[in-house]
Design a protein around this motif. Sequence first.
Motif, PDB file in Angstrom:
ATOM      1  N   ALA A   1      -0.439  -2.841  -4.075  1.00  0.00           N
ATOM      2  CA  ALA A   1      -2.231  -2.718  -3.884  1.00  0.00           C
ATOM      3  C   ALA A   1      -2.777  -1.782  -3.438  1.00  0.00           C
ATOM      4  O   ALA A   1      -4.252  -2.190  -3.306  1.00  0.00           O
ATOM      5  N   GLY A   2      -2.285  -0.641  -3.923  1.00  0.00           N
ATOM      6  CA  GLY A   2      -3.752   0.773  -3.610  1.00  0.00           C
ATOM      7  C   GLY A   2      -2.542   1.855  -3.504  1.00  0.00           C
ATOM      8  O   GLY A   2      -0.926   1.264  -2.744  1.00  0.00           O
ATOM      9  N   VAL A   3      -3.157   2.830  -3.821  1.00  0.00           N
ATOM     10  CA  VAL A   3      -2.582   4.171  -2.963  1.00  0.00           C
ATOM     11  C   VAL A   3      -3.672   5.223  -2.011  1.00  0.00           C
ATOM     12  O   VAL A   3      -5.058   4.744  -2.602  1.00  0.00           O
TER      13      VAL A   3
ATOM     14  N   LEU B   1       0.693  -1.236   0.008  1.00  0.00           N
ATOM     15  CA  LEU B   1      -0.011   0.546   0.201  1.00  0.00           C
ATOM     16  C   LEU B   1       0.573   1.182  -0.037  1.00  0.00           C
ATOM     17  O   LEU B   1       1.519   1.425   1.009  1.00  0.00           O
ATOM     18  N   VAL B   2       0.541   1.414  -1.003  1.00  0.00           N
ATOM     19  CA  VAL B   2       1.359   3.206  -1.169  1.00  0.00           C
ATOM     20  C   VAL B   2       1.026   4.475  -0.469  1.00  0.00           C
ATOM     21  O   VAL B   2      -0.672   4.300  -1.123  1.00  0.00           O
ATOM     22  N   VAL B   3       1.253   5.016   0.536  1.00  0.00           N
ATOM     23  CA  VAL B   3       1.149   5.990   1.285  1.00  0.00           C
ATOM     24  C   VAL B   3       1.217   7.581   1.135  1.00  0.00           C
ATOM     25  O   VAL B   3       2.337   7.920   0.795  1.00  0.00           O
ATOM     26  N   SER B   4       0.432   8.853   0.394  1.00  0.00           N
ATOM     27  CA  SER B   4       0.829   9.928   0.630  1.00  0.00           C
ATOM     28  C   SER B   4      -0.477  10.737   1.444  1.00  0.00           C
ATOM     29  O   SER B   4      -1.033  10.682   1.339  1.00  0.00           O
TER      30      SER B   4
ATOM     31  N   ALA C   1       3.186   7.865  -9.414  1.00  0.00           N
ATOM     32  CA  ALA C   1       4.058   6.784 -10.408  1.00  0.00           C
ATOM     33  C   ALA C   1       4.916   5.906  -9.407  1.00  0.00           C
ATOM     34  O   ALA C   1       5.566   5.062 -10.074  1.00  0.00           O
ATOM     35  N   VAL C   2       5.832   6.207  -8.100  1.00  0.00           N
ATOM     36  CA  VAL C   2       6.061   4.852  -7.461  1.00  0.00           C
ATOM     37  C   VAL C   2       4.789   3.604  -7.516  1.00  0.00           C
ATOM     38  O   VAL C   2       5.417   2.932  -7.883  1.00  0.00           O
ATOM     39  N   ALA C   3       3.648   4.391  -7.681  1.00  0.00           N
ATOM     40  CA  ALA C   3       2.711   2.706  -7.516  1.00  0.00           C
ATOM     41  C   ALA C   3       3.297   1.784  -8.768  1.00  0.00           C
ATOM     42  O   ALA C   3       3.120   0.768  -8.478  1.00  0.00           O
TER      43      ALA C   3
ATOM     44  N   VAL D   1      -6.761  -3.938   1.817  1.00  0.00           N
ATOM     45  CA  VAL D   1      -6.465  -4.741   1.205  1.00  0.00           C
ATOM     46  C   VAL D   1      -5.442  -5.731   0.950  1.00  0.00           C
ATOM     47  O   VAL D   1      -4.655  -6.290   0.164  1.00  0.00           O
ATOM     48  N   ASP D   2      -5.748  -5.949   2.710  1.00  0.00           N
ATOM     49  CA  ASP D   2      -4.586  -7.545   3.251  1.00  0.00           C
ATOM     50  C   ASP D   2      -2.765  -6.767   1.957  1.00  0.00           C
ATOM     51  O   ASP D   2      -2.060  -7.548   1.473  1.00  0.00           O
ATOM     52  N   ALA D   3      -2.541  -5.969   3.203  1.00  0.00           N
ATOM     53  CA  ALA D   3      -1.341  -4.801   2.239  1.00  0.00           C
ATOM     54  C   ALA D   3      -0.789  -5.963   3.173  1.00  0.00           C
ATOM     55  O   ALA D   3      -0.038  -6.705   4.343  1.00  0.00           O
TER      56      ALA D   3
END
Length: 360
Positions: free
Chosen positions: A64-66, A41-44, A54-56, A89-91
């Motif tokens: 698995a998502g942003v 999971l990408v957090v921002s 872009a990183v995702a 999202v089961d990260a």
Amino acid sequence: MSPGSLDFVHESLPMRVVFRAGSAGTAVAGEADRLGLGRVLVVSGRHGLDTARAVADSLGAACAGVHPGAVMHVPVEVADEAVEVALGVDADGLVAVGGGSAVGLGKAVALRTGLPLIAVPTTYSGSEMTPVWGLTEDGVKRTGRDPRVLPRSVVYDPELTVSMPPALSATSGVNAMAHAVEALYAPDATPIVSLMAEEGVRALAGALPRVVEDPAAPGARADALYGAWLCGACLGATTMGLHHKLAHVLGGTFGLPHSETHTVLLPYVLAFNALATPATSAALRRALATDDPAAALHDLGGRLGAPRSLADLGLTRADLNRAAEIATAAPYANPRPALADDVRAILTAAYEGDPPPPAL
């Protein structure tokens, strides 16, 4: 600390650092693979969402998502929401892309879930180098240390900082310098930390005026990020003191912006502690090439176009007493005892914004 009286304990934090311009995409994917992560999971924050996406994208099927929910000072309800998203999202891992708010949110999720964290800083906040977490609840910011929140990997790409506006670059950089200043007089400082702190301040003091003058200059951006890395590592290895305590109170209780508050406060807290910390003053005189480090930092803020006073940031004179009371309600490490009247004097000087006297 004099060479003839060496007596210290230095603990290196278990972290991998990748520092390479233009490397963010491939490096993050490589670090995720090295850690065996397959659902990240990408957090921002909202502001850095394009970079986060872009990183995702670089993670491909491993993303698995942003979740762009990060805000300043990590309100507990924001952390709760991010934890729910990660579980939903089961990260099996996290990537925090952005400044201190994004990294702080990633840490909050890691603290609750135990998920490994990769940090991709886009500012100079330094949070990515520490096991320190912070949460704000009912107007009070709580902080703590826990090895679960320390990023397993940090990817430093100077190109990701080019989009940071000059004003934010300036205050984010001085925020990083504050980490090094407090590390120099921390009770658990070591010779290694002191070397990193002095070099970090030197690098940032030289780079920030160049960054503000030409925000796209790659050399200046790399130098500033290098300095911020060193300053953040100092913060991660030592105990925070009066400066950080005041910044947390002013941010968590009064809603003042984080890096701007650090920038305004630093010269005044340094002036207060100067007489009790001759070794710190000597290191800063070398790093800043000056006889008066507190005045030099105040002047640097002016050259960078940063806010000059707490009044500029929205604090009122009526807030000063309450801020001093909150800041002195619990003990914390500082080389010089700071009673409520002392803290009130520091805050008043910072509120008015005049150059700090040689010693407060």
